[in-house]
Write a protein that holds these residues in place. Structure first.
Motif, PDB file in Angstrom:
ATOM      1  N   ASP A  72      27.057  11.698  54.515  1.00  0.00           N
ATOM      2  CA  ASP A  72      28.470  11.381  54.272  1.00  0.00           C
ATOM      3  C   ASP A  72      29.353  12.608  54.432  1.00  0.00           C
ATOM      4  N   ASP A  73      28.824  13.774  54.065  1.00  0.00           N
ATOM      5  CA  ASP A  73      29.608  15.007  54.214  1.00  0.00           C
ATOM      6  C   ASP A  73      29.762  15.397  55.677  1.00  0.00           C
ATOM      7  N   MET A  74      28.754  15.128  56.474  1.00  0.00           N
ATOM      8  CA  MET A  74      28.858  15.417  57.910  1.00  0.00           C
ATOM      9  C   MET A  74      29.888  14.499  58.555  1.00  0.00           C
ATOM     10  N   LYS A  75      29.905  13.231  58.128  1.00  0.00           N
ATOM     11  CA  LYS A  75      30.911  12.288  58.630  1.00  0.00           C
ATOM     12  C   LYS A  75      32.306  12.703  58.168  1.00  0.00           C
ATOM     13  N   TRP A  76      32.426  13.106  56.897  1.00  0.00           N
ATOM     14  CA  TRP A  76      33.709  13.558  56.352  1.00  0.00           C
ATOM     15  C   TRP A  76      34.220  14.760  57.131  1.00  0.00           C
ATOM     16  N   MET A  77      33.326  15.694  57.393  1.00  0.00           N
ATOM     17  CA  MET A  77      33.725  16.902  58.116  1.00  0.00           C
ATOM     18  C   MET A  77      34.245  16.547  59.511  1.00  0.00           C
ATOM     19  N   ALA A  78      33.538  15.666  60.192  1.00  0.00           N
ATOM     20  CA  ALA A  78      33.930  15.281  61.555  1.00  0.00           C
ATOM     21  C   ALA A  78      35.232  14.473  61.573  1.00  0.00           C
ATOM     22  N   SER A  79      35.376  13.536  60.638  1.00  0.00           N
ATOM     23  CA  SER A  79      36.524  12.626  60.711  1.00  0.00           C
ATOM     24  C   SER A  79      37.743  13.103  59.923  1.00  0.00           C
ATOM     25  N   TYR A  80      37.542  13.885  58.873  1.00  0.00           N
ATOM     26  CA  TYR A  80      38.677  14.314  58.049  1.00  0.00           C
ATOM     27  C   TYR A  80      38.989  15.800  58.224  1.00  0.00           C
ATOM     28  N   PHE A  81      37.969  16.632  58.148  1.00  0.00           N
ATOM     29  CA  PHE A  81      38.183  18.074  58.249  1.00  0.00           C
ATOM     30  C   PHE A  81      38.559  18.492  59.674  1.00  0.00           C
ATOM     31  N   ASN A  82      37.812  18.020  60.670  1.00  0.00           N
ATOM     32  CA  ASN A  82      38.036  18.455  62.053  1.00  0.00           C
ATOM     33  C   ASN A  82      39.474  18.254  62.542  1.00  0.00           C
ATOM     34  N   PRO A  83      40.074  17.085  62.353  1.00  0.00           N
ATOM     35  CA  PRO A  83      41.456  16.933  62.817  1.00  0.00           C
ATOM     36  C   PRO A  83      42.408  17.933  62.148  1.00  0.00           C
ATOM     37  N   ARG A  84      42.202  18.181  60.866  1.00  0.00           N
ATOM     38  CA  ARG A  84      43.038  19.166  60.159  1.00  0.00           C
ATOM     39  C   ARG A  84      42.790  20.567  60.703  1.00  0.00           C
ATOM     40  N   ALA A  85      41.513  20.891  60.939  1.00  0.00           N
ATOM     41  CA  ALA A  85      41.159  22.217  61.447  1.00  0.00           C
ATOM     42  C   ALA A  85      41.720  22.415  62.861  1.00  0.00           C
ATOM     43  N   SER A 111      23.674  16.091  63.441  1.00  0.00           N
ATOM     44  CA  SER A 111      24.451  14.901  63.065  1.00  0.00           C
ATOM     45  C   SER A 111      25.946  15.185  63.126  1.00  0.00           C
ATOM     46  N   TYR A 112      26.344  16.310  62.524  1.00  0.00           N
ATOM     47  CA  TYR A 112      27.756  16.680  62.522  1.00  0.00           C
ATOM     48  C   TYR A 112      28.287  16.775  63.952  1.00  0.00           C
ATOM     49  N   GLN A 113      27.547  17.434  64.832  1.00  0.00           N
ATOM     50  CA  GLN A 113      28.029  17.633  66.197  1.00  0.00           C
ATOM     51  C   GLN A 113      28.177  16.310  66.937  1.00  0.00           C
ATOM     52  N   GLU A 114      27.289  15.359  66.664  1.00  0.00           N
ATOM     53  CA  GLU A 114      27.432  14.032  67.265  1.00  0.00           C
ATOM     54  C   GLU A 114      28.681  13.333  66.739  1.00  0.00           C
ATOM     55  N   TYR A 115      28.873  13.352  65.410  1.00  0.00           N
ATOM     56  CA  TYR A 115      30.075  12.744  64.826  1.00  0.00           C
ATOM     57  C   TYR A 115      31.336  13.444  65.333  1.00  0.00           C
ATOM     58  N   SER A 116      31.280  14.751  65.417  1.00  0.00           N
ATOM     59  CA  SER A 116      32.425  15.540  65.856  1.00  0.00           C
ATOM     60  C   SER A 116      32.841  15.166  67.268  1.00  0.00           C
ATOM     61  N   GLU A 117      31.869  15.011  68.141  1.00  0.00           N
ATOM     62  CA  GLU A 117      32.176  14.633  69.519  1.00  0.00           C
ATOM     63  C   GLU A 117      32.851  13.269  69.565  1.00  0.00           C
ATOM     64  N   GLU A 118      32.398  12.350  68.711  1.00  0.00           N
ATOM     65  CA  GLU A 118      33.010  11.022  68.652  1.00  0.00           C
ATOM     66  C   GLU A 118      34.445  11.104  68.153  1.00  0.00           C
ATOM     67  N   GLU A 119      34.697  11.959  67.162  1.00  0.00           N
ATOM     68  CA  GLU A 119      36.014  12.035  66.519  1.00  0.00           C
ATOM     69  C   GLU A 119      37.036  12.842  67.316  1.00  0.00           C
ATOM     70  N   VAL A 120      36.652  14.042  67.764  1.00  0.00           N
ATOM     71  CA  VAL A 120      37.628  14.923  68.411  1.00  0.00           C
ATOM     72  C   VAL A 120      37.207  15.364  69.806  1.00  0.00           C
ATOM     73  N   GLY A 121      36.125  14.807  70.331  1.00  0.00           N
ATOM     74  CA  GLY A 121      35.681  15.174  71.676  1.00  0.00           C
ATOM     75  C   GLY A 121      35.377  16.655  71.761  1.00  0.00           C
TER      76      GLY A 121
END
Length: 146
Positions: A72-85, A111-121
Motif C-alpha cells: 500500500d505504501d508503494m502504491k501511495w508513493m506512486a499515486s500520491y507522492f510522485n505527482p507532488r514530487a 513494485s514501486y517502479q511499476e506503479y510509478s510508470e503507470e501513474e507518471v510514466g
C-alpha cells in the motif's frame, strides 16, 4: 562540501549532499506506513527548500539496509507522492539497492517502479545502483549542475 543531516525518524534519515545536489534518504530496517509517509512528506519539504538554491535536485534512497515496504505504501508513493514530487521539480531518483537480488527492499522497489510508470510514466526517471557513489555520479550527470 559536507553532507548535512536534516531530518530523522526512527532509524531513517534524510541527508543533503550539496555537491550533487541531492537528498539521501537512508532506510534502515522496517518502517511503519505512518513513519514512511511522514518521512516522504518531510523529505519533499526539504527538497523544495534546497531546490530553490540549486535549481535542480536529485533523490537518492539508500535501501541497502531496508526491510520490505508495504505494498500500500508503494502504491501511495506512486499515486500520491510522485505527482507532488514531480510538481516540486523532482525528475531523477537513484535507488541504491543491496547486491543480494533477493533482498526484501529490492522487491518493493520493483513494485514501486511499476506503479510509478503507470501513474507518471517517465516524468520521474528511476535507476538502480549498487552503491551511493555510482548513484551520485549518475545524478550529477543527468542534473548537469555545475
Amino acid at each position: 562540501m559536507k553532507i548535512e543531516r536534516l531530518y530523522s525518524i526512527g532509524a531513517y534519515t534524510v541527508d543533503y549532499d550539496p555537491s550533487v545536489p541531492c537528498l539521501i534518504i537512508d532506510n534502515v530496517g522496517f518502517i511503519t506506513s505512518q513513519e514512511f509517509r511522514t518521512l516522504l512528506d518531510k523529505s519533499l519539504e526539504i527538497f523544495e527548500e534546497k531546490k530553490k538554491i540549486h535549481g535542480k535536485m536529485g533523490w537518492l534512497p539508500n535501501l541497502t539496509k531496508a526491510d520490505v515496504f508495504l505494498e500500500d505504501d508503494m502504491k501511495w508513493m506512486a499515486s500520491y507522492f510522485n505527482p507532488r514530487a514531480h510538481k516540486a521539480g523532482l525528475r531523477h531518483m537513484a535507488f541504491v539497492l543491496s547486491e543480494d537480488e533477493y533482498a526484501a527492499a529490492s522487491f518493493s522497489v520493483e513494485s514501486y517502479q511499476e506503479y510509478s510508470e503507470e501513474e507518471v510514466g517517465d516524468q520521474i526517471i528511476n535507476r538502480n545502483f549498487k552503491d551511493e557513489e555510482s548513484a551520485k555520479a549518475w545524478l550529477r550527470e543527468v542534473l548537469n549542475v555545475n
